[in-house]
Design a protein around this motif. Structure first.
Motif, PDB file in Angstrom:
ATOM      1  N   LYS C 107       0.845  -1.185   0.000  1.00  0.00           N
ATOM      2  CA  LYS C 107       0.000   0.000   0.000  1.00  0.00           C
ATOM      3  C   LYS C 107       0.887   1.244   0.000  1.00  0.00           C
ATOM      4  O   LYS C 107       2.017   1.203   0.471  1.00  0.00           O
ATOM      5  CB  LYS C 107      -0.877  -0.015   1.255  1.00  0.00           C
ATOM      6  N   ASP C 108       0.345   2.303  -0.540  1.00  0.00           N
ATOM      7  CA  ASP C 108       1.008   3.602  -0.512  1.00  0.00           C
ATOM      8  C   ASP C 108       2.360   3.628  -1.204  1.00  0.00           C
ATOM      9  O   ASP C 108       3.281   4.295  -0.762  1.00  0.00           O
ATOM     10  CB  ASP C 108       1.181   4.084   0.940  1.00  0.00           C
ATOM     11  N   LEU C 223       3.290  16.387   6.709  1.00  0.00           N
ATOM     12  CA  LEU C 223       4.296  16.355   5.653  1.00  0.00           C
ATOM     13  C   LEU C 223       5.705  16.436   6.225  1.00  0.00           C
ATOM     14  O   LEU C 223       6.664  16.025   5.582  1.00  0.00           O
ATOM     15  CB  LEU C 223       4.072  17.503   4.666  1.00  0.00           C
ATOM     16  N   THR C 224       5.824  16.973   7.445  1.00  0.00           N
ATOM     17  CA  THR C 224       7.161  17.070   8.026  1.00  0.00           C
ATOM     18  C   THR C 224       7.603  15.746   8.648  1.00  0.00           C
ATOM     19  O   THR C 224       8.763  15.582   9.006  1.00  0.00           O
ATOM     20  CB  THR C 224       7.200  18.153   9.121  1.00  0.00           C
ATOM     21  N   GLY C 228       8.043   6.411   8.442  1.00  0.00           N
ATOM     22  CA  GLY C 228       8.195   5.462   9.533  1.00  0.00           C
ATOM     23  C   GLY C 228       8.121   6.097  10.911  1.00  0.00           C
ATOM     24  O   GLY C 228       8.127   5.394  11.914  1.00  0.00           O
ATOM     25  N   ALA C 229       8.017   7.431  10.966  1.00  0.00           N
ATOM     26  CA  ALA C 229       7.932   8.086  12.269  1.00  0.00           C
ATOM     27  C   ALA C 229       6.589   7.779  12.911  1.00  0.00           C
ATOM     28  O   ALA C 229       5.568   7.712  12.234  1.00  0.00           O
ATOM     29  CB  ALA C 229       8.111   9.591  12.096  1.00  0.00           C
ATOM     30  N   GLU C 230       6.597   7.578  14.228  1.00  0.00           N
ATOM     31  CA  GLU C 230       5.343   7.321  14.942  1.00  0.00           C
ATOM     32  C   GLU C 230       4.543   8.609  15.014  1.00  0.00           C
ATOM     33  O   GLU C 230       5.096   9.677  15.298  1.00  0.00           O
ATOM     34  CB  GLU C 230       5.639   6.822  16.360  1.00  0.00           C
ATOM     35  N   TYR C 231       3.243   8.499  14.738  1.00  0.00           N
ATOM     36  CA  TYR C 231       2.414   9.692  14.829  1.00  0.00           C
ATOM     37  C   TYR C 231       1.023   9.275  15.270  1.00  0.00           C
ATOM     38  O   TYR C 231       0.511   8.233  14.854  1.00  0.00           O
ATOM     39  CB  TYR C 231       2.346  10.404  13.470  1.00  0.00           C
ATOM     40  N   SER C 232       0.432  10.072  16.133  1.00  0.00           N
ATOM     41  CA  SER C 232      -0.923   9.773  16.590  1.00  0.00           C
ATOM     42  C   SER C 232      -1.905  10.511  15.707  1.00  0.00           C
ATOM     43  O   SER C 232      -2.051  11.730  15.820  1.00  0.00           O
ATOM     44  CB  SER C 232      -1.097  10.198  18.047  1.00  0.00           C
ATOM     45  N   LYS C 247       2.614   4.446  12.006  1.00  0.00           N
ATOM     46  CA  LYS C 247       3.859   4.921  11.406  1.00  0.00           C
ATOM     47  C   LYS C 247       3.519   5.705  10.150  1.00  0.00           C
ATOM     48  O   LYS C 247       2.715   5.266   9.336  1.00  0.00           O
ATOM     49  CB  LYS C 247       4.753   3.730  11.062  1.00  0.00           C
ATOM     50  N   ALA C 248       4.165   6.840  10.001  1.00  0.00           N
ATOM     51  CA  ALA C 248       3.866   7.693   8.849  1.00  0.00           C
ATOM     52  C   ALA C 248       4.380   7.051   7.565  1.00  0.00           C
ATOM     53  O   ALA C 248       5.429   6.409   7.552  1.00  0.00           O
ATOM     54  CB  ALA C 248       4.510   9.066   9.044  1.00  0.00           C
ATOM     55  N   ALA C 249       3.628   7.212   6.504  1.00  0.00           N
ATOM     56  CA  ALA C 249       4.067   6.726   5.196  1.00  0.00           C
ATOM     57  C   ALA C 249       4.966   7.783   4.563  1.00  0.00           C
ATOM     58  O   ALA C 249       5.174   8.854   5.119  1.00  0.00           O
ATOM     59  CB  ALA C 249       2.865   6.444   4.312  1.00  0.00           C
ATOM     60  N   LYS C 250       5.479   7.453   3.385  1.00  0.00           N
ATOM     61  CA  LYS C 250       6.334   8.413   2.692  1.00  0.00           C
ATOM     62  C   LYS C 250       5.447   9.364   1.906  1.00  0.00           C
ATOM     63  O   LYS C 250       5.064   9.104   0.771  1.00  0.00           O
ATOM     64  CB  LYS C 250       7.280   7.667   1.761  1.00  0.00           C
TER      65      LYS C 250
END
Lengths: 376, 377, 327
Positions: C107-108, C223-224, C228-232, C247-250
């Protein structure tokens, strides 16, 4: 059926002692269905089960909790004594052997040598690879050494449970023992992975019977798992799927949605990214509707590499599908209507008439031009 | 004023009967559209909401009906009285083109019972090009009927009322202004379609290009209709007038081509012509069709032959019609997998309307003083 | 012949003058609309959409829309899908569509991947549909910015369908008394402080409703994030208190709708190029601003038409008088 009953007299006893014919037939039918074979194959399965030459099986335990064996022991279709006494020849299993110590080691090596290239190796538990594998030793040898010694002599290897398949709970971060699945280390013979914690007893029985019946390994997916058992995501067959599709979610344990049996996706259910047949054959043969999602707990993805023991239990699943379902419209879904027969006829006829008429008329005009010229 | 007189003769002729049949078939399908919805007779879709009806019945047929406008401009504004005998027959053809375009709009819009909202506050929207087109066309239809009314008065009472003659100059002025506005705006309709239309068509000058081709179509149609009806009604062709009139076709066509290519070049889109896609192909076909009449009519001696006039007029009409079809349907591409070709019943409704148009024209020229009296030599 | 040439040049120069005016007007009308400070909007993040179509259900419930069949099932070789619109339609204001590339393994991602996309009204800042509607049937709310449709005004000309760059207004071709239907961001719920059905039903927060300024800020914040960064990810609204840790996508470093077509109030984030997701590449201004610019220049105060009419009247008066004398 005639081949089984040459005297054309209905036997109430199966050829396998202690099991009624009826139960035996039922068992074979269930097995056939689990393997995804057509119903007509029941006879062949029965023949394979009844074959007096039982395949030798060697069952090794490494880093594990014996949960897979335990769950197999509790399976009732068939009972384990039926399995080990009548269907296979379980030549070595640390849990089930009555003997111990040097005696049983000897039996192991005798069986390996006697059945070289014919026996089925079942491995339960992961293999520690860190520090030369010193974290798991049996009879003075590390698990790595044992596998390297016995593995290549088998006909095929079945890695039962998530530990043997991809490392299981021991491989969870930071994985101090370097726990690894069998398929990483044993390349000489085909390895069938049956992940699950514990693996469903039916999946191992089906795999073994498939081999006995058809004399070949079942079709495997990219992860070495039998397609008949792991071909689909839990999400695809889940009984709560309609709630997912309709946007009805349990928000927290014990809330109204949870009581109503709504989808557990928001509680962290890993069904959308875990391949297993739990929704179809349930979990561990413990009773009706008994599998995690059925009892109201989100699937935690025990069977899927990188999900179970790796992702937080209540983290929302990434919806992992091999391909998104076909029924989402594409952006360029054909829409609107093209040319029809009637329209084509009308346009064609009109264009034809116009061209013909125009040419004819032009000719008439040309003649009049010519006559004008002559006049002038 | 030259003598105009009704052609006379039988109305219920054989061609008339065929036309009646076509009109009746169209009428049946129109009834079906009003009972079962637009989708029951058309192939219109959400990607191609404007199909044959808008593009032919409204956009193209009003452009083809620009004869009255083009002739009025020539005769009354540029004061070329020598063309006066052609004005009224051109006007009659225009009237039916426009009136039936109005009818077609009624059939095409989905919520026709609220169509009057276009003209009344608080609903009217002056920002919409459609408002401009709708009000100009509605008003122009009215104006044209007033322009034609002297013919009826003369036939019925033997003379035209003085007050009508007095205000006629103003009616004529409005009658020239309105088509100038809405023929340009018919092209202007497309500006809002933005990226859906290839830049070969979608330029800021599309209103000007539509206006120029509309005027030229007017002249081409006058030439065509004059030759054709002369043949049909057994009258002599006004050859001198037509050959003089036909000069305007190459001039205006060149103006059109220069402007069109100039704008495309200015926008830096000339390269699109050399892409082998549908838009490029249609652009080349259009250009070739536009160049034909220029070539045919360029030399004055060529303009003396009736067949040349006819061929040039036909080519220009085809080019002008194709230009409009390309803009609205063929090159117009909403994307998202949509496609469109008019349905059989949809075509038959358009055919029915055209048949009705021709029938009314035949009745009018036979019963009212439209054509100049034939001077027998 | 000389005379004709002069006329010809006259006509041509008039055209050039008009064109020059048009060119000037085009520049003038760009950037004429701003988002209202109270404007509401929806942020759709394709990277956290799981394609569950709950938003479609939420929409149908909130707006009492029936299910429909459009032949999608037959086209894809499956049968008896209970709701199978191919696109947004009079009965489906939202449609989850999919972009698939060859093996669709992940995905993505664009190559060998797939991505969902939620097609719905973009609620443009300067909507083409509102500009072109001859009966003012499409209305942009001056406060919330929601674009809705007025049943009492519409004449069914379908110019809005022609003009909409996203093909959103849908017309009931199968009805004798048809309507135009489109998403109106559940204005009946928003009016009373509620949120649209889609945002209410979305389980992941892929559809996030809020004040436009806030969701734009949220979009820019995402966007920043490094891949892979964890984000709520907040669910439903920014302040609902419910979150999806993920985890944030690219992300593609672009907020679709911030400027496209003059800007929209429904903005989109994705990891797959937007043009693959059915979103057209548009200039920073609406097409309507161009056509209105032209209209407003030519018809400013109706001065130009009046002057032209006067000229025409004089000319016509002269020729008709002459005609009468001659006649």
């Amino acid at each position: 059926m005639s081949s089984y009953f040459p005297d054309s007299e209905m036997k109430t006893e199966s050829p396998v002692s202690g099991v009624s014919r009826r139960d035996f037939l039922k068992f074979c039918t269930i097995m056939t269905a689990t393997m995804g074979l057509p119903a007509g194959m029941v006879e062949k399965v029965m023949a394979a089960v009844e074959n007096p030459k039982r395949p030798p099986v060697i069952w090794l335990h490494f880093q594990e909790c014996t949960g897979c064996t335990e769950s197999l022991l509790r399976a009732t279709h068939p009972t384990v004594e039926h399995l080990v006494l009548d269907i296979i020849s379980l030549d070595y299993s640390e849990t089930l052997c009555a003997a111990a110590g040097h005696q049983v080691e000897e039996a192991l090596h005798a069986s390996v040598e006697a059945n070289k290239g014919n026996f089925i190796l079942v491995v339960e538990g992961s293999i520690p690879t860190a520090d030369n594998g010193i974290y798991c030793k049996i009879g003075g040898k590390t698990a790595m050494e044992i596998l390297k010694d016995i593995g290549p002599k088998a006909a095929a290897c079945v890695a039962i449970g998530s530990c043997a398949s991809w490392g299981g709970v021991q491989s969870a971060y930071p994985n101090p023992t370097g726990a690894t699945g069998v398929s990483e280390l044993l390349k000489e013979v085909p390895v069938i992975n049956l992940p699950g914690c514990p693996a469903s007893p039916y999946n191992i029985l089906s795999t073994i019977l498939y081999y006995l019946t058809l004399k070949k390994l079942p079709a495997l997916d990219g992860e070495g798992r039998p397609v008949f058992a792991y071909g689909r995501l839990i999400h695809e067959n889940c009984e709560r799927r309609p709630h997912f599709d309709n946007g009805r979610f349990a928000e927290e344990f014990g809330d109204e949605g949870h009581r109503q049996g709504y989808c557990l996706y928001k509680l962290g259910c890993k069904g959308p990214e875990t391949h297993a047949n739990c929704p179809s054959i349930l979990f561990g043969d413990v009773g009706s509707n008994a599998w995690p999602v059925g009892t109201g707990h989100p699937c935690f993805g025990c069977a899927e590499k990188g999900v179970g023991f790796h992702k937080p239990i209540h983290e929302q699943a990434a919806v992992y599908t091999v391909a998104p379902p076909a029924t989402y419209p594409d952006f360029d879904e054909p829409k609107g209507k093209g040319i029809g027969v009637g329209a084509a006829l009308v346009v064609g006829a009109a264009a034809g008439a116009a061209v013909a008429g125009g040419l004819k008329f032009s000719k008439v005009l040309k003649e009049s031009d010519n006559s004008e010229e002559k006049k002038n | 004023m030259e003598n105009l007189q009704p052609l006379g003769g039988k109305i219920w002729t054989k061609p008339f009967k065929v036309l009646t049949l076509l009109a009746v078939i169209g009428g049946i399908f129109i009834a079906k559209r009003f009972i079962f919805g637009i989708g029951s007779v058309t192939n219109l879709s959400d990607g191609y909401p404007w199909g044959l009806w808008i593009v032919f019945d409204v956009v193209t047929s009003t452009a083809l009906a620009c004869g009255g406008y083009a002739m009025a401009m020539l005769v009354y504004i540029f004061n070329k009285q020598e063309y006066h005998p052609l004005v009224r027959s051109a006007l009659v053809a225009s009237i039916f083109g426009y009136t039936l375009a109005g009818l077609a709009i009624f059939i095409d819009v989905g919520r026709y019972w609220q169509l009057y909202n276009v003209f009344i506050p608080p609903y009217l929207n002056v920002n919409s090009v459609m408002f401009e087109v709708a009000s100009c066309i509605a008003l122009y239809v009215l104006i044209m009927w007033i322009e034609l009314s002297p013919a009826w008065f003369k036939q019925r009472y033997g003379k035209v009322p003085g007050w009508l003659n007095k205000i006629m100059f103003f009616i004529i002025a409005i009658g020239v202004l309105l088509p100038t506005m809405h023929q340009a705006s018919l092209g202007g309709l497309m500006i809002a379609m933005g990226e859906k239309l290839s830049p070969l068509w979608q330029t800021q000058f599309i209103p000007a290009l539509f206006l120029i081709t509309a005027i030229t179509l007017g002249y081409a149609m006058v030439v065509f209709e004059s030759i054709f009806s002369a043949n049909q009604f057994g009258r002599p062709v006004e050859m001198k007038m037509l050959s003089k009139l036909s000069r305007f076709i190459p001039f205006l066509t060149i103006a059109f081509l220069v402007l069109r290519f100039g704008v495309i070049a200015f926008n830096g889109d000339l390269g699109l012509i050399f892409r082998f896609d549908l838009a490029a192909l249609m652009f080349v076909i259009e250009t070739v069709l536009f160049v034909f009449p220029v070539v045919i009519l360029w030399k004055p001696e060529n303009r003396q032959k009736i067949n040349n006039l006819f061929r040039a007029a036909v080519f220009f009409v085809i080019a002008g019609v194709l230009y409009r079809f390309d803009t609205f349907i063929i090159v117009f591409n909403p994307g998202h997998g949509y496609r469109y070709f008019p349905a059989f019943q949809e075509i038959m409704i358009t055919v029915g309307i055209i048949a009705l148009e021709i029938m009314l024209y035949m009745i009018f020229v036979k019963r009212l003083p439209i054509f100049p009296q034939v001077k027998h030599a | 012949m000389n005379l004709d040439r002069r006329d010809f040049i006259k006509v041509l120069s008039t055209g050039v003058l008009a064109a020059a005016g048009a060119e000037k007007a085009l520049a003038a009308e760009v950037d004429r609309y701003k988002r209202s400070p109270e404007a509401v909007g929806i942020l759709y993040d394709a990277t956290i959409c799981v394609g569950c179509k709950a938003c479609e259900i939420g929409c149908k419930q909130a707006n009492n829309l029936p299910v429909e069949h459009s032949g999608l099932d037959e086209y894809h070789g499956v049968q008896n899908i209970w709701d199978s619109a191919k696109d947004t339609s009079p009965n489906s204001y939202i449609k989850i569509k999919v972009h698939k590339d060859s093996s669709t393994a992940k995905k993505d991602q664009f190559e060998n991947g797939y991505s969902f996309m939620r097609t719905a009204c973009m609620h443009c800042i300067d909507p083409d549909c509102v500009s072109v509607c001859p009966t003012s049937a499409l209305i942009k709310d001056p406060v919330t910015g929601i674009v809705s449709w007025d049943i009492d005004a519409c004449c069914g000309c379908r110019y809005c369908q022609m003009a909409c760059p996203y093909l959103i207004p849908k017309f009931e071709y199968d009805k004798a008394f048809p309507k135009i239907e489109k998403c109106f961001m559940c204005s009946h719920r928003v009016k009373d402080g509620g949120i649209p059905g889609c945002a209410e039903f979305c389980p992941t927060g892929a559809t996030l409703f809020g004040k436009f300024a806030d969701i734009l800020e949220e979009a820019k914040k995402r966007l920043t994030l490094a891949e892979g960064a964890e984000y709520s990810y907040p669910q439903h609204t920014l302040d609902s208190g419910k979150q999806t840790p993920k985890k944030a996508a690219k992300y593609i470093q672009y907020v679709y709708g911030e400027k496209d077509g003059g800007g929209t109030q429904y903005i989109i984030l994705s990891a797959v190029p937007f043009e693959k997701l059915g979103l057209p590449k548009l200039p920073d201004h609406s097409s309507a601003s161009k056509s209105e610019g032209l209209q407003h220049t030519i018809y400013k105060g109706m001065i130009a038409p009046a002057v032209v009419l006067a000229g025409l009247a004089v000319a016509a008066y002269r020729s008709t008088n002459q005609e009468e004398k001659e006649g």
